[in-house]
Design a protein around this motif. Sequence first.
Motif, PDB file in Angstrom:
ATOM      1  N   GLY A   1      18.568  10.033 -44.207  1.00 49.97           N
ATOM      2  CA  GLY A   1      19.958  10.482 -44.156  1.00 49.97           C
ATOM      3  C   GLY A   1      20.824   9.546 -43.334  1.00 49.97           C
TER       4      GLY A   1
ATOM      5  N   LEU B   1      19.685  10.178 -52.668  1.00 53.16           N
ATOM      6  CA  LEU B   1      19.076  11.216 -51.852  1.00 53.16           C
ATOM      7  C   LEU B   1      18.459  10.609 -50.602  1.00 53.16           C
ATOM      8  N   GLY B   2      18.594  11.314 -49.469  1.00 49.43           N
ATOM      9  CA  GLY B   2      18.007  10.835 -48.221  1.00 49.43           C
ATOM     10  C   GLY B   2      17.390  11.977 -47.448  1.00 49.43           C
ATOM     11  N   HIS B   3      16.216  11.740 -46.876  1.00 52.70           N
ATOM     12  CA  HIS B   3      15.529  12.754 -46.077  1.00 52.70           C
ATOM     13  C   HIS B   3      15.381  12.261 -44.639  1.00 52.70           C
TER      14      HIS B   3
ATOM     15  N   HIS C   1      24.645  18.675 -48.365  1.00 51.04           N
ATOM     16  CA  HIS C   1      23.623  18.503 -47.343  1.00 51.04           C
ATOM     17  C   HIS C   1      22.835  19.808 -47.193  1.00 51.04           C
TER      18      HIS C   1
ATOM     19  N   ALA D   1      29.127  11.428 -42.198  1.00 53.86           N
ATOM     20  CA  ALA D   1      29.001  11.351 -43.655  1.00 53.86           C
ATOM     21  C   ALA D   1      30.387  10.980 -44.164  1.00 53.86           C
TER      22      ALA D   1
ATOM     23  N   SER E   1      17.733  18.640 -38.143  1.00 60.70           N
ATOM     24  CA  SER E   1      18.981  19.075 -38.786  1.00 60.70           C
ATOM     25  C   SER E   1      20.019  19.470 -37.751  1.00 60.70           C
TER      26      SER E   1
ATOM     27  N   VAL F   1      21.310   6.402 -45.511  1.00 67.22           N
ATOM     28  CA  VAL F   1      22.269   6.733 -46.557  1.00 67.22           C
ATOM     29  C   VAL F   1      23.682   6.793 -45.984  1.00 67.22           C
TER      30      VAL F   1
ATOM     31  N   VAL G   1      25.882  12.094 -53.313  1.00 68.69           N
ATOM     32  CA  VAL G   1      24.985  11.960 -52.163  1.00 68.69           C
ATOM     33  C   VAL G   1      24.434  13.329 -51.800  1.00 68.69           C
ATOM     34  N   TYR G   2      23.109  13.415 -51.704  1.00 66.25           N
ATOM     35  CA  TYR G   2      22.456  14.657 -51.313  1.00 66.25           C
ATOM     36  C   TYR G   2      21.454  14.334 -50.206  1.00 66.25           C
ATOM     37  N   THR G   3      21.613  14.989 -49.050  1.00 65.20           N
ATOM     38  CA  THR G   3      20.690  14.739 -47.952  1.00 65.20           C
ATOM     39  C   THR G   3      19.931  16.014 -47.599  1.00 65.20           C
TER      40      THR G   3
ATOM     41  N   SER H   1      18.939  15.939 -42.713  1.00 62.69           N
ATOM     42  CA  SER H   1      19.478  14.645 -42.295  1.00 62.69           C
ATOM     43  C   SER H   1      19.722  14.589 -40.797  1.00 62.69           C
TER      44      SER H   1
END
Length: 375
Positions: A227, A221-223, A282, A266, A291, A230, A256-258, A261
Amino acid sequence: MKLSLFGGDVAYMVTLGVASLPVAAALVGSVLLALGWFQVGELLGGRATLGAAAAEVFRLPLRATLWVLRHALDVPLFGARPLSPVGDAVNAGRSPAASVAAIDRAVASGGDGGRAADAGPADVRGAHVKPAVPAVVGPDETWLLVNGIVETKAMARASARLITDLTGRSVTVVYNPSLGLGMDLAECLLGRTLDTASRPSEGLADLVQAQLALGRVVVLLGHSQGGIIVANAVRTLCARGLADAGVLASLRRLEVYTFASAADEAHAVPSADGTLVPFAEHFGAEWDAVSRLGALTFSGWAPAVRGVTIKPETWNGRVHVLRAEAGEGKRPEDWQGHLVKEHLWPALVGGAFGADSVFMAKYGLHRGAAKTKSS
């Protein structure tokens, strides 16, 4: 964000940002000057018109600047590191929150648009590749979270605790240390716009590959800036997968969940059966500026602004969008949506993202629970 919980952290980040601002301005200024000089050469025709030697005169300052910055940021102080042992984030034998049929329906929903909703997009990878599918639930799952800019360790740990509340999974923060707003933005510029590999992204790729080699499912996970890190780590893993069949096969177990991001890419590669790996989703708010600069635009969900080139072959993953309230005027709250604890997680659990997500179908154990309120 509750100042009663993070007031000291906010004060620390403001102080650090002010102290590091002159250095950050010098770094960004040097990159922009070198980039501008390079663009002058391109406007004059580049290598085709000027010849190799003359074109290199316009390229050399940018090459030198990026080399210096790359090595300056390569010292261990700037490297991302787990805040707790990775073994603490290994969740053994966990069942999905919903049935396989429910997960399949979420996959079929395709999110809220973007390239991954296509049944078989054609791109430079050569064939009509199949959309990515989530990995089967393995005996173990390793959950890793990469934080965004200007976050202290306490803030990042609070986000991890909220993920645990939502999913029932233990999470390890792979903490990318903040050096203040200006320095963090300079790092974003290098990692996103100039695609410069960084110590955090390379270390993350090594960590993920090691966990995959143990036969585990890795939920990454990336914030925000996380993101970008990641995305660069996944790009590295995809390159390794193209060179090593074993690594390629293991990418079927990477998810993978962002969130909000800032990444403009990606990556994914076709596995042996033509399915894109890794699986990715995402999440972003419709009017969140970060975003819009990242996932929403480069996935194809939002129209690109003039001068921005979208490359479909560099985007993998369905997109879920937190839409603003319908109506003639924008309310102040419609421009929110960047923060994880205050905006995105509550909206995700409450179903405000529209089409059901694979993430919630597979892991959302506490949908509608009281834990949706910010912490």
